[in-house]
Design a protein around this motif. Structure first.
Motif, PDB file in Angstrom:
ATOM      1  N   ILE A 197       0.472  20.401  -4.037  1.00  0.00           N
ATOM      2  CA  ILE A 197       1.749  20.729  -4.661  1.00  0.00           C
ATOM      3  C   ILE A 197       2.296  19.469  -5.327  1.00  0.00           C
ATOM      4  O   ILE A 197       1.891  18.368  -4.960  1.00  0.00           O
ATOM      5  N   PRO A 198       3.186  19.600  -6.303  1.00  0.00           N
ATOM      6  CA  PRO A 198       3.757  18.403  -6.915  1.00  0.00           C
ATOM      7  C   PRO A 198       4.587  17.609  -5.916  1.00  0.00           C
ATOM      8  O   PRO A 198       5.226  18.191  -5.032  1.00  0.00           O
ATOM      9  N   GLY A 199       4.557  16.322  -6.053  1.00  0.00           N
ATOM     10  CA  GLY A 199       5.335  15.452  -5.170  1.00  0.00           C
ATOM     11  C   GLY A 199       4.925  14.014  -5.402  1.00  0.00           C
ATOM     12  O   GLY A 199       4.040  13.740  -6.216  1.00  0.00           O
ATOM     13  N   SER A 200       5.560  13.084  -4.691  1.00  0.00           N
ATOM     14  CA  SER A 200       5.131  11.693  -4.781  1.00  0.00           C
ATOM     15  C   SER A 200       3.682  11.597  -4.328  1.00  0.00           C
ATOM     16  O   SER A 200       3.208  12.441  -3.566  1.00  0.00           O
ATOM     17  N   VAL A 201       2.978  10.552  -4.775  1.00  0.00           N
ATOM     18  CA  VAL A 201       1.518  10.509  -4.655  1.00  0.00           C
ATOM     19  C   VAL A 201       1.003  10.841  -3.245  1.00  0.00           C
ATOM     20  O   VAL A 201       0.188  11.735  -3.067  1.00  0.00           O
ATOM     21  N   GLY A 202       1.485  10.140  -2.233  1.00  0.00           N
ATOM     22  CA  GLY A 202       0.839  10.278  -0.927  1.00  0.00           C
ATOM     23  C   GLY A 202       1.527  11.206   0.041  1.00  0.00           C
ATOM     24  O   GLY A 202       1.088  11.354   1.180  1.00  0.00           O
ATOM     25  N   PHE A 245       0.829  -1.199   0.000  1.00  0.00           N
ATOM     26  CA  PHE A 245       0.000   0.000   0.000  1.00  0.00           C
ATOM     27  C   PHE A 245       0.868   1.255   0.000  1.00  0.00           C
ATOM     28  O   PHE A 245       0.506   2.274  -0.569  1.00  0.00           O
ATOM     29  N   ILE A 246       2.006   1.162   0.673  1.00  0.00           N
ATOM     30  CA  ILE A 246       2.866   2.349   0.788  1.00  0.00           C
ATOM     31  C   ILE A 246       3.613   2.619  -0.514  1.00  0.00           C
ATOM     32  O   ILE A 246       3.757   3.769  -0.924  1.00  0.00           O
ATOM     33  N   ILE A 247       4.054   1.548  -1.192  1.00  0.00           N
ATOM     34  CA  ILE A 247       4.890   1.755  -2.383  1.00  0.00           C
ATOM     35  C   ILE A 247       4.239   2.694  -3.418  1.00  0.00           C
ATOM     36  O   ILE A 247       4.884   3.645  -3.857  1.00  0.00           O
ATOM     37  N   PRO A 248       2.951   2.495  -3.790  1.00  0.00           N
ATOM     38  CA  PRO A 248       2.376   3.440  -4.749  1.00  0.00           C
ATOM     39  C   PRO A 248       2.358   4.880  -4.223  1.00  0.00           C
ATOM     40  O   PRO A 248       2.340   5.818  -5.012  1.00  0.00           O
ATOM     41  N   LEU A 249       2.354   5.030  -2.911  1.00  0.00           N
ATOM     42  CA  LEU A 249       2.256   6.388  -2.347  1.00  0.00           C
ATOM     43  C   LEU A 249       3.591   7.128  -2.357  1.00  0.00           C
ATOM     44  O   LEU A 249       3.627   8.337  -2.208  1.00  0.00           O
ATOM     45  N   ILE A 250       4.696   6.408  -2.482  1.00  0.00           N
ATOM     46  CA  ILE A 250       5.981   7.094  -2.375  1.00  0.00           C
ATOM     47  C   ILE A 250       6.759   7.133  -3.681  1.00  0.00           C
ATOM     48  O   ILE A 250       7.912   7.477  -3.702  1.00  0.00           O
ATOM     49  N   VAL A 251       6.110   6.754  -4.792  1.00  0.00           N
ATOM     50  CA  VAL A 251       6.797   6.906  -6.074  1.00  0.00           C
ATOM     51  C   VAL A 251       6.177   8.077  -6.843  1.00  0.00           C
ATOM     52  O   VAL A 251       5.007   8.398  -6.651  1.00  0.00           O
ATOM     53  N   PRO A 252       6.979   8.728  -7.704  1.00  0.00           N
ATOM     54  CA  PRO A 252       6.420   9.770  -8.556  1.00  0.00           C
ATOM     55  C   PRO A 252       5.397   9.159  -9.508  1.00  0.00           C
ATOM     56  O   PRO A 252       5.513   7.981  -9.878  1.00  0.00           O
ATOM     57  N   ILE A 253       4.406   9.947  -9.898  1.00  0.00           N
ATOM     58  CA  ILE A 253       3.272   9.399 -10.650  1.00  0.00           C
ATOM     59  C   ILE A 253       3.655   9.040 -12.075  1.00  0.00           C
ATOM     60  O   ILE A 253       2.924   8.338 -12.754  1.00  0.00           O
ATOM     61  N   ASP A 254       4.819   9.457 -12.566  1.00  0.00           N
ATOM     62  CA  ASP A 254       5.197   9.111 -13.930  1.00  0.00           C
ATOM     63  C   ASP A 254       6.164   7.936 -14.018  1.00  0.00           C
ATOM     64  O   ASP A 254       6.677   7.643 -15.083  1.00  0.00           O
ATOM     65  N   THR A 255       6.401   7.245 -12.913  1.00  0.00           N
ATOM     66  CA  THR A 255       7.303   6.094 -12.955  1.00  0.00           C
ATOM     67  C   THR A 255       6.702   4.993 -13.821  1.00  0.00           C
ATOM     68  O   THR A 255       5.547   4.624 -13.615  1.00  0.00           O
ATOM     69  N   PRO A 256       7.465   4.456 -14.798  1.00  0.00           N
ATOM     70  CA  PRO A 256       6.915   3.348 -15.596  1.00  0.00           C
ATOM     71  C   PRO A 256       6.567   2.153 -14.706  1.00  0.00           C
ATOM     72  O   PRO A 256       7.274   1.864 -13.746  1.00  0.00           O
ATOM     73  N   LEU A 257       5.482   1.477 -15.074  1.00  0.00           N
ATOM     74  CA  LEU A 257       4.988   0.395 -14.217  1.00  0.00           C
ATOM     75  C   LEU A 257       5.966  -0.766 -14.110  1.00  0.00           C
ATOM     76  O   LEU A 257       6.097  -1.383 -13.052  1.00  0.00           O
ATOM     77  N   TRP A 258       6.681  -1.078 -15.190  1.00  0.00           N
ATOM     78  CA  TRP A 258       7.593  -2.226 -15.124  1.00  0.00           C
ATOM     79  C   TRP A 258       8.715  -1.949 -14.140  1.00  0.00           C
ATOM     80  O   TRP A 258       9.212  -2.865 -13.495  1.00  0.00           O
ATOM     81  N   SER A 288      13.758  11.706  -9.919  1.00  0.00           N
ATOM     82  CA  SER A 288      13.934  13.074  -9.436  1.00  0.00           C
ATOM     83  C   SER A 288      13.956  13.996 -10.648  1.00  0.00           C
ATOM     84  O   SER A 288      13.905  13.540 -11.787  1.00  0.00           O
ATOM     85  N   GLY A 289      14.025  15.274 -10.386  1.00  0.00           N
ATOM     86  CA  GLY A 289      13.949  16.238 -11.477  1.00  0.00           C
ATOM     87  C   GLY A 289      12.569  16.843 -11.539  1.00  0.00           C
ATOM     88  O   GLY A 289      11.733  16.587 -10.688  1.00  0.00           O
ATOM     89  N   ASP A 290      12.312  17.676 -12.576  1.00  0.00           N
ATOM     90  CA  ASP A 290      11.036  18.383 -12.562  1.00  0.00           C
ATOM     91  C   ASP A 290      10.051  17.844 -13.589  1.00  0.00           C
ATOM     92  O   ASP A 290       9.035  18.461 -13.855  1.00  0.00           O
ATOM     93  N   SER A 291      10.304  16.669 -14.159  1.00  0.00           N
ATOM     94  CA  SER A 291       9.347  16.194 -15.158  1.00  0.00           C
ATOM     95  C   SER A 291       8.644  14.908 -14.735  1.00  0.00           C
ATOM     96  O   SER A 291       7.919  14.320 -15.517  1.00  0.00           O
ATOM     97  N   VAL A 292       8.873  14.438 -13.504  1.00  0.00           N
ATOM     98  CA  VAL A 292       8.291  13.147 -13.137  1.00  0.00           C
ATOM     99  C   VAL A 292       7.178  13.241 -12.108  1.00  0.00           C
ATOM    100  O   VAL A 292       6.407  12.309 -11.952  1.00  0.00           O
ATOM    101  N   PHE A 293       7.064  14.370 -11.418  1.00  0.00           N
ATOM    102  CA  PHE A 293       6.118  14.425 -10.301  1.00  0.00           C
ATOM    103  C   PHE A 293       4.723  14.879 -10.708  1.00  0.00           C
ATOM    104  O   PHE A 293       3.812  14.854  -9.915  1.00  0.00           O
ATOM    105  N   VAL A 294       4.582  15.338 -11.960  1.00  0.00           N
ATOM    106  CA  VAL A 294       3.259  15.721 -12.425  1.00  0.00           C
ATOM    107  C   VAL A 294       2.958  14.916 -13.670  1.00  0.00           C
ATOM    108  O   VAL A 294       3.779  14.819 -14.580  1.00  0.00           O
ATOM    109  N   ARG A 295       1.786  14.293 -13.698  1.00  0.00           N
ATOM    110  CA  ARG A 295       1.396  13.511 -14.872  1.00  0.00           C
ATOM    111  C   ARG A 295       0.984  14.501 -15.964  1.00  0.00           C
ATOM    112  O   ARG A 295      -0.065  15.132 -15.889  1.00  0.00           O
ATOM    113  N   THR A 296       1.848  14.649 -16.996  1.00  0.00           N
ATOM    114  CA  THR A 296       1.530  15.595 -18.056  1.00  0.00           C
ATOM    115  C   THR A 296       0.858  14.901 -19.229  1.00  0.00           C
ATOM    116  O   THR A 296       0.124  15.528 -19.983  1.00  0.00           O
ATOM    117  N   SER A 297       1.125  13.597 -19.394  1.00  0.00           N
ATOM    118  CA  SER A 297       0.389  12.874 -20.429  1.00  0.00           C
ATOM    119  C   SER A 297      -0.929  12.413 -19.816  1.00  0.00           C
ATOM    120  O   SER A 297      -1.203  12.666 -18.654  1.00  0.00           O
TER     121      SER A 297
END
Lengths: 209, 406
Positions: free
Chosen positions: B256-261, B145-158, B202-211
């Motif tokens: 604000i932008p950040g990891s999901v939870g 349950f915690i893992i989805p909450l602490i990754v950036p929302i654009d991390t590839p699922l694999w 990390s960086g500024d392109s992974v914490f917000v789902r732009t697609s």
């Protein structure tokens, strides 16, 4: 020439049941340092195999004349001389690889496998046996190095011997989905991979626990 | 209703017993059985009992419930940030329609991560339990349950799948399964991602789902001047030493932008209340993490270098990034934290200190909470040992004094 049981044991034992890395747990440091890519790992393996075999032979030849008190120093001199030779040969004929390996060729002197085999085997055994033991241990070391380097280069850089295996078009930068695993290039992952090899080895060789 | 369910489960039991048709899945059955009901081996009626038949699943489910507010808010925030980036939504004017749209978008975006995390993790757990002929271990309920909450929302699922597999196998199963791990398993999954795929973490392109997500809202143009940088990311890269990227209440509210939870402090506090009132988490650890962080940040305010992150007011440090989430849900993990009561104070305090030190002094890592918790996980047994040893010494001295007095 059929190999006798004892000869077989001396030569082939280190490849599996008495492997220097996964059973004796010697020479781990260099296994972490040079296995990012296959080519340097292979060169390192060959160098170590040659040096262990020759050092074993030389020390075995002079074993009865070495005073016990200064035996470590004598062994070190023998190993250092061989390492210097190998290093010079590499610089002459494979300069780029020698540069890639940089200090690690010189550091073969400190490789625990060498001192381990000299102390444990060459000091008390005949020349031919010592040669076989050195060869076997060198090859046992090589197997692990090559296996670890294979995994690290394939998943860390997507290549094998510098030849691209994972197609460029798979990468995110080229519109694909794949990304190299940066952790594979780090020493920490080499340690985990060696651990996995040990795990696998122990689970198929119950008696060597 | 419950009784009927119970009857149904009992009817199914022989199927999974030794020799039954579905014996191959017996660990799955046991897992769900004890998850739903009290285990059939409660405390005996005679003799002294150290603990009752309460299963650790009960504790686990409490933590999962405590995580729900953060998850729900995280889902909303994912959608909110997305529609903010596409210009469909303007900060401060959210209608009811937009709210549900944002929540729906976020729900669909986060859902695959939860599924992947649980399917991979539980798959490995069930396989191992079946293979070793052990009872299914329930530790993954919380981890998954915690893992989805602490990754950036654009991390590839694999990548998430790989990280979960790595964490479960190498941080947990090789140490002997639930309750034996040295490090927090969810954090190991994150640290794997962080070092293996740094550009995706990390960086500024992974914490917000732009697609888009599931083909919804795909290929939208972004508003002018859009930046997906997290406040801590901005602080790490700025050259303006007086920059304060957001005000306290915006950060506290979590839009604000950040990891999901991790963004919303009040949702995390809600979870903290549940954990503290039920006694699942230690208030000492939690409090001392905040104390350590606040004091260190305050010291940097007073004597630190002349950078934006060192000038950031101490109370801002506590509401930005993963600090609150880590303090409430990860530092308090009973398995990996210190176990002695004094040890908890030291352990928590040092987590706060290290997290802020990494943030301020290492420009390569805008956030230090993950590394701080893992480092202190490693030190927790040492802290416990020192505490116990000092107690022994103290008592030894006391008894010796008495002997002398006699």
């Amino acid at each position: 020439m059929a190999l006798s049981q004892k000869t077989k044991e001396t030569l082939l034992g280190p490849l599996n049941t008495n492997n220097p890395i996964v059973v004796q747990v010697l020479g781990i440091c260099s296994a972490l340092a040079v296995t990012v890519q296959l080519k340097p790992a292979l060169v390192m393996s060959i160098s170590v195999t040659i040096i262990v075999a020759l050092a074993n032979v030389i020390v075995s030849l002079i074993r009865n004349t070495i005073p016990m008190r200064i035996r470590i120093i004598v062994q070190l001199v023998v190993v250092a001389a061989l390492v210097t030779l190998v290093s010079e040969v590499l610089k002459a004929f494979a300069y780029d690889v020698a540069m890639q390996l940089s200090v690690y060729i010189g550091l073969i002197i400190t490789n625990c496998i060498l001192m381990g085999r000299l102390e444990a085997f060459a000091m008390t055994n005949k020349v031919w046996d010592s040669f076989l033991d050195g060869l076997g241990n060198g090859l046992g070391y090589s197997i692990i190095l090559v296996v670890v380097a294979f995994v690290r280069e394939l998943f860390g850089s997507g290549t094998l011997f510098g030849i691209r295996i994972i197609p460029e078009s798979w990468y995110v930068a080229n519109g694909g989905f794949y990304e190299n695993c940066g952790l594979m290039v780090m020493p920490a992952m080499a340690l985990i991979l060696v651990a996995c090899v040990i795990w696998f080895h122990r689970s198929i060789n119950k008696e060597s626990k | 209703m419950f009784k009927r369910l119970y009857k149904k489960v009992e009817e199914l039991r022989p199927l999974f017993a030794e020799g039954g048709k579905l014996h191959a899945f017996h660990s799955l059955f046991d897992g769900f059985d004890t998850f739903l009901f009290t285990p059939s081996t409660p405390a005996g009626k005679v003799g002294a009992q150290i603990h009752d038949g309460k299963d650790s699943k009960r504790t686990m489910i409490m933590v999962v419930m405590a995580l729900v507010p953060a998850l729900l808010f995280g889902m909303y925030n994912v959608g909110y940030q997305h529609f903010l980036a596409t210009g469909e939504l303007v900060r401060g004017s959210v209608t009811c329609d937009l709210f549900w749209k944002a929540f729906g978008f976020g729900f669909l975006a986060v859902l695959p991560y939860i599924l992947v995390s649980y399917i991979v993790g539980l798959g490995i757990e069930f396989t191992v339990a079946q293979w070793k002929k052990e009872e299914i271990q329930e530790g993954f309920l919380v981890t998954g349950f915690i893992i989805p909450l602490i990754v950036p929302i654009d991390t590839p699922l694999w990548m998430v799948a790989l990280a979960v597999a790595f964490a479960v196998i190498f941080a947990k199963e090789v140490f002997g399964g639930t309750g034996y791990n040295i490090w927090n398993v969810a954090l190991i999954a994150r640290v794997f991602l962080f070092f293996a795929y740094p550009t995706h973490m990390s960086g500024d392109s992974v914490f917000v789902r732009t697609s888009g997500t599931w083909g919804w809202d795909e290929g939208k143009t972004l508003v002018d001047g859009f930046s997906g940088a997290t406040p801590l990311g901005q602080l790490a890269t700025t050259s303006d030493a007086t920059l304060i990227p957001v005000d306290f209440w915006t950060a506290f509210n979590g839009l604000i932008p950040g990891s999901v939870g991790e963004t919303c402090c009040w949702a995390i506090l809600l979870g903290a209340c549940l954990l503290l009132t039920t006694g699942v988490a230690s208030w000492k650890t939690m409090l001392s993490v905040f104390a350590g962080g606040a004091i260190t940040a305050w010291l940097f305010n007073a004597f630190g270098p002349d950078t934006a992150i060192a000038h950031l007011p101490w109370y801002m440090h506590l509401v930005l990034g993963g600090f609150a989430f880590g303090a409430v849900f990860m530092a308090t993990d009973p398995v990996t934290s210190a176990r002695t009561e004094t040890g908890k104070w030291i352990y928590g305090f040092l987590i706060g200190v290290v997290a802020i030190v990494v943030r301020v002094l290492n420009p390569g890592y805008p956030e230090g909470m993950m590394l701080a918790i893992l480092l202190m996980n490693t030190c927790a047994p040492l802290i416990d040992w020192c505490v116990v040893q000092s107690n022994i010494n103290k008592r030894m001295k006391r008894s010796q004094k008495k002997e002398v007095a006699l």
